[in-house]
Design a protein around this motif. Structure first.
Motif, short mmCIF file in Angstrom:
data_model
loop_
_atom_site.label_atom_id
_atom_site.label_comp_id
_atom_site.label_asym_id
_atom_site.label_seq_id
_atom_site.Cartn_x
_atom_site.Cartn_y
_atom_site.Cartn_z
N VAL A 143 -55.90 -75.55 -32.58
CA VAL A 143 -56.11 -75.64 -34.02
C VAL A 143 -54.96 -74.99 -34.76
O VAL A 143 -54.44 -75.53 -35.74
CB VAL A 143 -57.45 -74.96 -34.40
CG1 VAL A 143 -57.57 -74.84 -35.92
CG2 VAL A 143 -58.64 -75.75 -33.86
N ARG A 144 -54.52 -73.84 -34.28
CA ARG A 144 -53.44 -73.12 -34.93
C ARG A 144 -52.12 -73.91 -34.85
O ARG A 144 -51.34 -73.94 -35.81
CB ARG A 144 -53.27 -71.73 -34.31
CG ARG A 144 -52.43 -70.81 -35.16
CD ARG A 144 -52.47 -69.39 -34.69
NE ARG A 144 -51.65 -69.13 -33.52
CZ ARG A 144 -51.02 -67.98 -33.28
NH1 ARG A 144 -51.16 -66.97 -34.13
NH2 ARG A 144 -50.30 -67.81 -32.21
N ALA A 145 -51.90 -74.55 -33.72
CA ALA A 145 -50.67 -75.31 -33.54
C ALA A 145 -50.58 -76.50 -34.50
O ALA A 145 -49.49 -76.93 -34.88
CB ALA A 145 -50.55 -75.79 -32.10
N ARG A 146 -51.74 -77.04 -34.89
CA ARG A 146 -51.76 -78.19 -35.79
C ARG A 146 -51.15 -77.86 -37.15
O ARG A 146 -50.68 -78.74 -37.87
CB ARG A 146 -53.19 -78.70 -35.97
CG ARG A 146 -53.28 -80.04 -36.71
CD ARG A 146 -54.72 -80.38 -37.05
NE ARG A 146 -55.52 -80.60 -35.86
CZ ARG A 146 -55.63 -81.78 -35.25
NH1 ARG A 146 -54.97 -82.81 -35.72
NH2 ARG A 146 -56.40 -81.93 -34.20
N ASP A 147 -51.12 -76.59 -37.49
CA ASP A 147 -50.54 -76.20 -38.77
C ASP A 147 -49.08 -76.61 -38.86
O ASP A 147 -48.57 -76.89 -39.95
CB ASP A 147 -50.69 -74.68 -38.97
CG ASP A 147 -50.40 -74.26 -40.40
OD1 ASP A 147 -50.89 -74.93 -41.32
OD2 ASP A 147 -49.66 -73.28 -40.58
N ASN A 148 -48.38 -76.64 -37.72
CA ASN A 148 -46.99 -77.09 -37.70
C ASN A 148 -46.88 -78.54 -38.15
O ASN A 148 -45.92 -78.93 -38.83
CB ASN A 148 -46.39 -76.93 -36.31
CG ASN A 148 -46.22 -75.48 -35.92
OD1 ASN A 148 -46.03 -74.63 -36.78
ND2 ASN A 148 -46.29 -75.19 -34.63
N GLN A 149 -47.86 -79.36 -37.77
CA GLN A 149 -47.87 -80.77 -38.18
C GLN A 149 -48.04 -80.89 -39.69
O GLN A 149 -47.41 -81.72 -40.33
CB GLN A 149 -49.00 -81.51 -37.47
CG GLN A 149 -48.89 -81.54 -35.96
CD GLN A 149 -50.09 -82.24 -35.33
OE1 GLN A 149 -50.60 -83.21 -35.87
NE2 GLN A 149 -50.54 -81.74 -34.19
N ILE A 150 -48.91 -80.05 -40.24
CA ILE A 150 -49.14 -80.08 -41.68
C ILE A 150 -47.86 -79.68 -42.42
O ILE A 150 -47.47 -80.32 -43.40
CB ILE A 150 -50.30 -79.14 -42.05
CG1 ILE A 150 -51.62 -79.66 -41.45
CG2 ILE A 150 -50.44 -79.01 -43.58
CD1 ILE A 150 -52.80 -78.75 -41.66
#
Length: 239
Positions: free
Chosen positions: A154-161
């Motif tokens: 979940v935290r890694a998805r912030d990079n996509q955002i």
């Protein structure tokens, strides 16, 4: 029997915080979804509703804060129980900010709707909002299930955002350079995009709080907490 009653009452108080956070999360999701729908569809009525309904999150945060302080004073919790209460306070604050960000988007609906904009201007914004909402929903599921093994994902998805926001930032700047009439609406959309990107940051904050609540450890502070829009430059035509 009295000791059993005290333990039962204490458990009920902790469950109250969990239920209240879940309700706040659901309401925050709706506000984000409705604010973007209002923006895309020039729906000023829905925008006003989002602005008004943000007060529900404000009140919920106050109730969680008050209840948490009361539990700490009365029960003097330690270890996991204390982390649970502190976690509820932190998460409520993040969800309240998500509501504020959705309200900020809704406030710009009228300005953008004054001149109907091409659908293409909204596509990137809708995609960014969908990603941020997915992030928020996933982290709230993790809070309900306490599945800490999912938190790093979940935290890694912030990079996509962040990457999508930077791309959208560049795209909107290009529209502004192509046609001066786009400057006003695109400026408002840039602010909206930034608000949505910040929602992803708050979802990530919640993920980190959940990890602390469940494990008692802090996650490594190694994630970049900023987008790359400050690096964006566009070529200037020379005459």
């Amino acid at each position: 029997m009295q000791s059993h009653h005290i333990v039962r009452a204490y458990d009920d108080e902790l469950k109250y915080l969990t239920r209240k956070i879940a309700a706040m999360g659901g309401h925050a999701e709706r506000l984000v979804d409705q604010s973007v729908a209002a923006l895309v569809n020039s729906d000023t009525s829905l925008a006003r509703k989002v602005i008004e309904d943000d007060a529900i999150l404000d009140q919920a945060q106050r109730e969680i804060d008050d209840k948490s302080i009361l539990i700490i004073a009365r029960r003097q919790p330690v270890a996991a129980d204390l982390r649970e209460i502190i976690g509820a306070i932190r998460i409520a604050a993040d969800l309240e900010r998500v509501g504020d960000l959705a309200k900020n988007v809704a406030k710009r609906v009228v300005a953008v709707a004054e001149g109907r904009q091409p659908v293409s201007l909204f596509r990137g914004l809708e995609a960014l909002a969908e990603l941020a909402l997915t992030q928020l929903k996933e982290v709230l599921d993790v809070y309900a299930s306490r599945s800490v093994e999912r938190i790093e994902f979940v935290r890694a998805r912030d990079n996509q955002i962040d990457a999508m926001y930077t791309s959208l930032f560049r795209e909107l700047l290009t529209y502004m350079m192509e046609d001066p009439r786009n400057i006003t609406p695109c400026t408002h959309l840039l602010f909206c995009a930034k608000n949505i990107e910040r929602i992803g940051d708050h979802a990530t904050n919640i993920a980190e709080t959940i990890f602390y609540v469940v494990t008692g450890d802090q996650m490594p502070a190694d994630r970049p907490k900023e987008d790359k829009s400050h690096h964006v430059t566009l070529p200037v035509e020379r005459k």
